[in-house]
Design an enzyme around this catalytic site. Structure first.
Site, PDB file in Angstrom:
ATOM      1  N   TYR A 143       0.838  -1.189   0.000  1.00 49.01           N
ATOM      2  CA  TYR A 143       0.000   0.000   0.000  1.00 49.01           C
ATOM      3  C   TYR A 143       0.878   1.246   0.000  1.00 49.01           C
ATOM      4  CZ  TYR A 143       0.208  -0.398   5.228  1.00 49.01           C
ATOM      5  OH  TYR A 143       0.589  -0.521   6.537  1.00 49.01           O
ATOM      6  N   CYS A 144       0.342   2.312  -0.562  1.00 51.51           N
ATOM      7  CA  CYS A 144       1.064   3.584  -0.748  1.00 51.51           C
ATOM      8  C   CYS A 144       2.460   3.360  -1.334  1.00 51.51           C
ATOM      9  CB  CYS A 144       1.155   4.336   0.578  1.00 51.51           C
ATOM     10  SG  CYS A 144       1.624   6.095   0.405  1.00 51.51           S
ATOM     11  N   PRO A 145       2.543   2.691  -2.496  1.00 55.41           N
ATOM     12  CA  PRO A 145       3.862   2.390  -3.066  1.00 55.41           C
ATOM     13  C   PRO A 145       4.556   3.649  -3.569  1.00 55.41           C
ATOM     14  CG  PRO A 145       2.130   1.862  -4.634  1.00 55.41           C
ATOM     15  CD  PRO A 145       1.441   2.237  -3.357  1.00 55.41           C
ATOM     16  N   LYS A 156       8.165  -4.842   2.213  1.00 57.33           N
ATOM     17  CA  LYS A 156       8.162  -3.443   2.645  1.00 57.33           C
ATOM     18  C   LYS A 156       7.777  -3.315   4.115  1.00 57.33           C
ATOM     19  CE  LYS A 156       5.668   0.877   1.629  1.00 57.33           C
ATOM     20  NZ  LYS A 156       4.789   1.546   0.646  1.00 57.33           N
TER      21      LYS A 156
END
Length: 280
Positions: A143-145, A156
């Site tokens: 998420y939110c890459p 991550k």
């Protein structure tokens, strides 16, 4: 190797990591904007912050076609959504996610990548006794890459964002310290599924693969707490600078009131949705 930007004359250390449930994310984003405006006079700041069961949404997330259904899901999972004033997309915050803000004066101009590189350098230096595998680079499926995701072995554990306000730069990072990183990712995956429901959107939202995310404790195989993380950050910065425990000055408190008002206004639409849900 310590990034040159980390070598500030002094850091005001503002630790807001133990303020508990009454300390809300709107206050954090307003505080960073406040500190950006004063850092050219008062010097660099390291601010630590933790928020309980909060999902921070980006501006694009607030435009999802079925946002109400997504918010309903977050509430069912015990999370409170907040729309932030900086870039990026949805992320999960809880008591085991530490946020750090480096607030730096932009006296000579700070290139965008330099801010990201400085934060990356800080985190790598914090764990140089444990691992050399912390690397930046986008993790597809997280998420939110972004280009400055931080990962170990392709998983991550942190993401970095930046905000520039009135002569100051806030470089912000969230660090998944403990518990399951993939469980956090499942919350965001389900949020997007419910808030999009297969409809076409102008913006491309990430397809979340929970297995691409983990916590530092999971990745390193050592017990960690938020306070352990802070001790490591203080160790690194005290080797290149002077650290001074601090709070907001009276002038900063006055500025904060105005910044908070802006954050409340930014979240008016979201609060209307939440009110509708309570009336259902």
């Amino acid at each position: 190797m310590i990034h040159p930007l980390l070598r500030q004359p002094t850091y005001r250390v503002i630790d807001q990591s133990t303020l508990g449930m009454m300390f809300q994310a709107e206050q954090s984003f307003a505080t960073d904007d406040t500190l950006c405006a004063s850092t050219h006079e008062l010097g660099a700041v390291l601010r630590a912050w933790v928020h309980t069961n909060t999902v921070v949404l980006g501006i694009q997330d607030a435009r999802l076609p079925h946002l109400k259904d997504g918010v309903r899901h977050l509430h069912a999972q015990g999370f409170r959504p907040v729309v932030r004033n900086s870039g990026g997309l949805a992320v999960v915050l809880d008591e085991d996610v530490l946020n750090l803000s480096l607030i730096l004066p932009e006296n000579d101009g700070i290139q965008i990548d330099s801010g990201y590189e400085a934060m990356t350098s800080l985190i790598q230096s914090m764990f140089e006794d444990v691992t050399s595998k912390i690397v930046p680079g986008e993790i597809v499926g997280s998420y939110c890459p972004g280009s400055f995701d931080l990962s170990i072995d392709g998983k991550k554990f942190a993401g970095i964002s930046q905000r520039r306000v009135r002569g100051g730069v806030a470089v912000q990072i969230y660090l998944s310290v403990r518990q399951s990183g993939s469980a956090r990712a499942e919350i965001i995956r389900d949020f997007y599924d419910l808030a999009i429901q297969g409809e076409p959107t102008r913006f491309t939202y990430p397809t979340i693969v929970p297995e691409t995310m983990a916590s530092l404790e999971e990745l390193l195989g050592i017990p960690l707490t938020v306070q352990d993380m802070l001790a490591r950050a203080y160790r690194v910065l005290s080797s290149v600078s002077s650290l001074q425990s601090s709070t907001l000055t009276p002038d900063e408190q006055a500025t904060l009131a105005g910044q908070l008002e802006r954050m409340w206004k930014r979240n008016e639409g979201l609060r209307e949705i939440e009110q509708q849900l309570t009336e259902e």
